[in-house]
Design a protein around this motif. Structure first.
Motif, PDB file in Angstrom:
ATOM      1  N   ALA A 103      22.530  54.764  34.899  1.00 21.48           N
ATOM      2  CA  ALA A 103      23.778  55.159  35.546  1.00 21.48           C
ATOM      3  C   ALA A 103      23.708  56.629  35.910  1.00 21.48           C
ATOM      4  CB  ALA A 103      24.939  54.923  34.601  1.00 21.48           C
ATOM      5  N   TYR A 104      24.287  57.003  37.057  1.00 17.33           N
ATOM      6  CA  TYR A 104      24.351  58.426  37.420  1.00 17.33           C
ATOM      7  C   TYR A 104      25.325  59.149  36.495  1.00 17.33           C
ATOM      8  CZ  TYR A 104      21.938  57.206  41.724  1.00 17.33           C
ATOM      9  OH  TYR A 104      21.017  56.761  42.622  1.00 17.33           O
ATOM     10  N   GLU A 105      26.499  58.588  36.363  1.00 14.69           N
ATOM     11  CA  GLU A 105      27.509  59.270  35.557  1.00 14.69           C
ATOM     12  C   GLU A 105      28.433  58.325  34.793  1.00 14.69           C
ATOM     13  OE1 GLU A 105      30.819  60.456  38.713  1.00 14.69           O
ATOM     14  OE2 GLU A 105      28.850  61.224  39.316  1.00 14.69           O
ATOM     15  N   ALA A 106      28.373  57.032  35.083  1.00 15.43           N
ATOM     16  CA  ALA A 106      29.343  56.111  34.484  1.00 15.43           C
ATOM     17  C   ALA A 106      28.962  55.739  33.051  1.00 15.43           C
ATOM     18  CB  ALA A 106      29.423  54.838  35.318  1.00 15.43           C
ATOM     19  N   ARG A 107      29.974  55.374  32.267  1.00 20.38           N
ATOM     20  CA  ARG A 107      29.682  54.762  30.966  1.00 20.38           C
ATOM     21  C   ARG A 107      29.207  53.332  31.217  1.00 20.38           C
ATOM     22  NH1 ARG A 107      34.658  56.926  29.310  1.00 20.38           N
ATOM     23  NH2 ARG A 107      35.667  54.887  29.443  1.00 20.38           N
ATOM     24  N   THR A 108      29.876  52.677  32.145  1.00 23.28           N
ATOM     25  CA  THR A 108      29.522  51.298  32.474  1.00 23.28           C
ATOM     26  C   THR A 108      29.388  51.154  33.981  1.00 23.28           C
ATOM     27  OG1 THR A 108      30.827  50.535  30.584  1.00 23.28           O
ATOM     28  CG2 THR A 108      30.232  48.886  32.228  1.00 23.28           C
ATOM     29  N   LYS A 109      28.230  50.714  34.435  1.00 22.00           N
ATOM     30  CA  LYS A 109      28.064  50.450  35.867  1.00 22.00           C
ATOM     31  C   LYS A 109      28.828  49.164  36.190  1.00 22.00           C
ATOM     32  CE  LYS A 109      23.787  50.564  34.836  1.00 22.00           C
ATOM     33  NZ  LYS A 109      22.376  50.159  34.840  1.00 22.00           N
ATOM     34  N   VAL A 110      29.532  49.170  37.302  1.00 21.46           N
ATOM     35  CA  VAL A 110      30.331  47.991  37.639  1.00 21.46           C
ATOM     36  C   VAL A 110      29.927  47.483  39.017  1.00 21.46           C
ATOM     37  CG1 VAL A 110      32.654  47.043  37.940  1.00 21.46           C
ATOM     38  CG2 VAL A 110      32.257  48.859  36.252  1.00 21.46           C
ATOM     39  N   PHE A 111      29.665  46.180  39.089  1.00 23.56           N
ATOM     40  CA  PHE A 111      29.299  45.558  40.365  1.00 23.56           C
ATOM     41  C   PHE A 111      30.317  44.473  40.680  1.00 23.56           C
ATOM     42  CE2 PHE A 111      25.551  47.331  38.430  1.00 23.56           C
ATOM     43  CZ  PHE A 111      25.075  48.127  39.466  1.00 23.56           C
ATOM     44  N   ILE A 112      30.983  44.646  41.795  1.00 20.40           N
ATOM     45  CA  ILE A 112      32.020  43.698  42.183  1.00 20.40           C
ATOM     46  C   ILE A 112      31.495  42.911  43.385  1.00 20.40           C
ATOM     47  CG2 ILE A 112      34.395  43.465  43.058  1.00 20.40           C
ATOM     48  CD1 ILE A 112      34.976  46.192  41.633  1.00 20.40           C
ATOM     49  N   ILE A 113      31.460  41.604  43.267  1.00 18.99           N
ATOM     50  CA  ILE A 113      31.050  40.772  44.411  1.00 18.99           C
ATOM     51  C   ILE A 113      32.258  39.948  44.843  1.00 18.99           C
ATOM     52  CG2 ILE A 113      29.379  39.142  45.340  1.00 18.99           C
ATOM     53  CD1 ILE A 113      27.546  39.783  43.031  1.00 18.99           C
ATOM     54  N   ARG A 114      32.790  40.292  46.011  1.00 18.31           N
ATOM     55  CA  ARG A 114      33.976  39.595  46.518  1.00 18.31           C
ATOM     56  C   ARG A 114      33.564  38.308  47.236  1.00 18.31           C
ATOM     57  NH1 ARG A 114      37.384  43.009  50.293  1.00 18.31           N
ATOM     58  NH2 ARG A 114      38.749  41.256  49.892  1.00 18.31           N
ATOM     59  N   ASN A 115      34.437  37.327  47.179  1.00 11.48           N
ATOM     60  CA  ASN A 115      34.177  36.038  47.847  1.00 11.48           C
ATOM     61  C   ASN A 115      32.766  35.550  47.518  1.00 11.48           C
ATOM     62  OD1 ASN A 115      36.694  36.329  49.082  1.00 11.48           O
ATOM     63  ND2 ASN A 115      35.814  37.465  50.793  1.00 11.48           N
ATOM     64  N   VAL A 116      32.510  35.470  46.238  1.00 11.34           N
ATOM     65  CA  VAL A 116      31.138  35.219  45.778  1.00 11.34           C
ATOM     66  C   VAL A 116      30.626  33.843  46.221  1.00 11.34           C
ATOM     67  CG1 VAL A 116      31.855  34.324  43.514  1.00 11.34           C
ATOM     68  CG2 VAL A 116      29.646  35.458  43.739  1.00 11.34           C
ATOM     69  N   GLU A 117      31.573  32.951  46.600  1.00 11.16           N
ATOM     70  CA  GLU A 117      31.149  31.620  47.068  1.00 11.16           C
ATOM     71  C   GLU A 117      30.363  31.722  48.370  1.00 11.16           C
ATOM     72  OE1 GLU A 117      34.233  32.704  47.191  1.00 11.16           O
ATOM     73  OE2 GLU A 117      34.968  32.410  49.233  1.00 11.16           O
ATOM     74  N   LEU A 118      30.424  32.908  49.029  1.00  8.22           N
ATOM     75  CA  LEU A 118      29.702  33.088  50.291  1.00  8.22           C
ATOM     76  C   LEU A 118      28.223  33.413  50.097  1.00  8.22           C
ATOM     77  CD1 LEU A 118      32.310  35.151  52.368  1.00  8.22           C
ATOM     78  CD2 LEU A 118      31.884  32.696  52.426  1.00  8.22           C
ATOM     79  N   MET A 119      27.796  33.545  48.834  1.00  7.91           N
ATOM     80  CA  MET A 119      26.374  33.824  48.597  1.00  7.91           C
ATOM     81  C   MET A 119      25.526  32.655  49.094  1.00  7.91           C
ATOM     82  SD  MET A 119      25.755  35.572  44.873  1.00  7.91           S
ATOM     83  CE  MET A 119      26.571  34.272  43.975  1.00  7.91           C
ATOM     84  N   THR A 120      24.433  32.970  49.737  1.00 12.67           N
ATOM     85  CA  THR A 120      23.489  31.911  50.087  1.00 12.67           C
ATOM     86  C   THR A 120      22.862  31.416  48.780  1.00 12.67           C
ATOM     87  OG1 THR A 120      21.645  33.454  50.261  1.00 12.67           O
ATOM     88  CG2 THR A 120      22.913  33.043  52.281  1.00 12.67           C
ATOM     89  N   LEU A 121      22.243  30.242  48.840  1.00 12.98           N
ATOM     90  CA  LEU A 121      21.635  29.676  47.630  1.00 12.98           C
ATOM     91  C   LEU A 121      20.598  30.643  47.051  1.00 12.98           C
ATOM     92  CD1 LEU A 121      21.660  27.184  45.850  1.00 12.98           C
ATOM     93  CD2 LEU A 121      19.828  26.230  47.264  1.00 12.98           C
ATOM     94  N   GLU A 148      35.500  25.669  43.263  1.00 15.97           N
ATOM     95  CA  GLU A 148      34.561  24.548  43.358  1.00 15.97           C
ATOM     96  C   GLU A 148      33.412  24.802  44.337  1.00 15.97           C
ATOM     97  OE1 GLU A 148      37.163  22.031  46.610  1.00 15.97           O
ATOM     98  OE2 GLU A 148      36.688  21.144  44.691  1.00 15.97           O
ATOM     99  N   ALA A 149      33.545  25.845  45.162  1.00 18.16           N
ATOM    100  CA  ALA A 149      32.469  26.148  46.105  1.00 18.16           C
ATOM    101  C   ALA A 149      31.341  26.923  45.432  1.00 18.16           C
ATOM    102  CB  ALA A 149      33.021  26.944  47.283  1.00 18.16           C
ATOM    103  N   ASN A 150      31.514  27.254  44.162  1.00 16.43           N
ATOM    104  CA  ASN A 150      30.485  28.022  43.456  1.00 16.43           C
ATOM    105  C   ASN A 150      29.585  27.109  42.629  1.00 16.43           C
ATOM    106  OD1 ASN A 150      31.172  31.058  43.808  1.00 16.43           O
ATOM    107  ND2 ASN A 150      33.132  30.032  43.517  1.00 16.43           N
ATOM    108  N   LEU A 151      28.347  27.530  42.493  1.00 14.83           N
ATOM    109  CA  LEU A 151      27.394  26.753  41.693  1.00 14.83           C
ATOM    110  C   LEU A 151      27.864  26.701  40.243  1.00 14.83           C
ATOM    111  CD1 LEU A 151      23.998  28.298  42.882  1.00 14.83           C
ATOM    112  CD2 LEU A 151      25.012  26.123  43.583  1.00 14.83           C
ATOM    113  N   ASP A 152      27.674  25.539  39.602  1.00 15.02           N
ATOM    114  CA  ASP A 152      28.024  25.411  38.187  1.00 15.02           C
ATOM    115  C   ASP A 152      27.282  26.446  37.345  1.00 15.02           C
ATOM    116  OD1 ASP A 152      29.736  23.371  38.643  1.00 15.02           O
ATOM    117  OD2 ASP A 152      28.281  21.788  38.234  1.00 15.02           O
ATOM    118  N   THR A 153      26.053  26.731  37.752  1.00 14.24           N
ATOM    119  CA  THR A 153      25.246  27.683  36.979  1.00 14.24           C
ATOM    120  C   THR A 153      25.862  29.084  37.023  1.00 14.24           C
ATOM    121  OG1 THR A 153      23.881  27.740  38.965  1.00 14.24           O
ATOM    122  CG2 THR A 153      22.989  26.574  37.078  1.00 14.24           C
TER     123      THR A 153
END
Ligand SMILES: [Zn+2]
Length: 280
Positions: A103-121, A148-153
């Motif tokens: 991390a550059y300066e954070a205590r916890t790095k945070v990654f936000i993925i919006r509309n994650v169902e749009l990820m390709t396989l 339901e559009a998201n992979l069970d995994t």
């Protein structure tokens, strides 16, 4: 900028309690209709875990909080927006590269993925590895309006938090759903439930949101707008009943909730609710 009016304060209080007890998970999947405040809440959670002033909720004023609010924090990355039609592997690879850096300066790095169902396989499979073996001091917050559009995994590796409307989250309680919707002989469960007003309230909120979904489902609304997309079978089952039946069930839930609020015995009322649920 963070629009504080859109932050789900109930979810934030829950995250705050978890953070105080060092029980925050490494990955959350925030599920809720469009505009239910998922991204704003994710950003607020990013502030909470990095705020420079020890507090229950992010102060909003320290350097870390301000950088996150303005999108300028080097360790908080947001991927995905409402205009994209897919999230490609290159974007996930970029994110993973950052996740494994110091991390550059954070205590916890945070990654936000919006509309994650749009990820390709391909992208989803690349992300899976990191969800399985999270990098140190890293928090992943995924959001979706179509569970339901998201992979069970993917779903099984995240803690799921359902947003209903602003400031309301629905406890994800499979036991309540099974006992109340699928078990006609649930005396023992009802007895136990009736002895705990707090749990009764939670169960009633869950059921109320479910039967609201039944009405929406019956009305032919898009599945993306439903809170209980993971209970399609049950939704279909109850949607086959008449509107009057469903309305009766909802009335009985509201009536029972009133009794709980007045600190009255709810055992009878819960039994009556069961009768309505099983009426033909
Ligand atoms: Zn702060």
């Amino acid at each position: 900028m963070i629009n504080s009016a859109q932050i789900n304060s109930v979810a934030m209080q829950r995250f705050s309690r978890l953070a105080a007890n060092h029980h925050l998970a490494h990955a959350y999947l925030l599920v809720g209709p469009k505009d239910s405040g998922k991204t704003q809440t994710a950003l607020s959670l990013a502030q909470l875990v990095n705020c420079e002033r020890a507090a229950n909720l992010p102060c909003g004023e320290c350097a870390a909080c301000r950088k996150i609010a303005s999108g300028n924090h080097p360790d908080v990355l947001v991927i995905g927006n409402d205009e994209m039609d897919s999230i490609k592997i290159e974007e996930i690879r970029f994110l993973l590269g950052r996740a494994h850096l110091m991390a550059y300066e954070a205590r916890t790095k945070v990654f936000i993925i919006r509309n994650v169902e749009l990820m390709t396989l391909e992208a989803a499979n690349a992300l899976l590895k990191t969800l399985e073996e999270p990098a140190a001091n890293t928090l992943m917050i995924l959001t979706t309006s179509v569970l339901e559009a998201n992979l069970d995994t993917i779903k099984s590796r995240c803690h799921i938090v359902k947003f209903f409307q602003k400031n309301e989250i629905i406890p994800n309680n499979r036991k309540v759903m099974d006992e109340m919707l699928l078990n006609r002989h649930n005396d023992a469960f009802l007895k136990e439930l009736a002895s705990n007003p707090q749990e009764t309230t939670q169960a009633l909120r869950l059921l109320l949101s479910f039967f609201r979904d039944v009405i929406l489902f019956k009305s032919g609304i898009s599945k993306a707008a439903l809170v209980h997309q993971d209970c399609l079978k049950e939704l279909e089952k109850f949607a086959a009943r008449g509107f009057e039946d469903i309305t009766q069930i909802i009335r009985q839930i509201v009536q029972t909730k009133k009794l709980v609020d007045e600190k009255l015995n709810v055992k009878m009322s819960l039994s009556l609710l069961r009768e309505h649920i099983w009426a033909n």
